[in-house]
Design a protein around this motif. Structure first.
Motif: not given
Length: 124
Positions: A89, A107, A110, A112
């Motif tokens: 990200q 991630f 899904g 983090p």
């Protein structure tokens, strides 16, 4: 593959109660694998000469916007090539004295997580 299905070994290897090396589970497996990837210079593994990162060539350069962009590009490319479980990200690059720090926000399935890797310039 669910996050709960991941099993691997710690990096760096370390002894634990009853087993060596200690096994990691889930998100810790990915973090250990990322640390191994970003602590390995490209060309240092005989059987996997393209494994690792080229960031080591940058740590002797003065930090600049161009260098920051090169390191960020290198991180994205390295993860794309070697760690398909990770969706990057954000990559932040900072320096303090003789240390360049790369912070990676990512991630996995899904969930983090983040990892920081420090690169030290050797004293001449």
């Amino acid at each position: 593959m669910a996050l709960s299905d991941l099993i691997g070994f710690s990096y760096p290897f370390r002894a634990g109660p009853g087993e060596f090396p200690v096994r990691e589970l889930n998100a810790e497996v990915v973090k250990s694998d990322l640390l191994a990837l970003f602590r390995t210079p490209i060309g240092s593994r005989v059987m996997r000469p393209t494994f690792g990162t080229d960031i080591f060539q940058f740590v002797f350069e003065p930090i600049s916007p161009l260098l920051t962009a090169q390191i960020q590009r290198s991180v994205f490319q390295t993860i794309r090539n070697w760690e398909p479980r990770v969706d990057v990200q954000q990559v932040s690059v900072s320096s303090s004295g003789s240390t360049v720090t790369v912070d990676i926000l990512y991630f996995v399935n899904g969930f983090p997580d983040s990892v920081s890797v420090n690169y030290e310039q050797l004293a001449a």
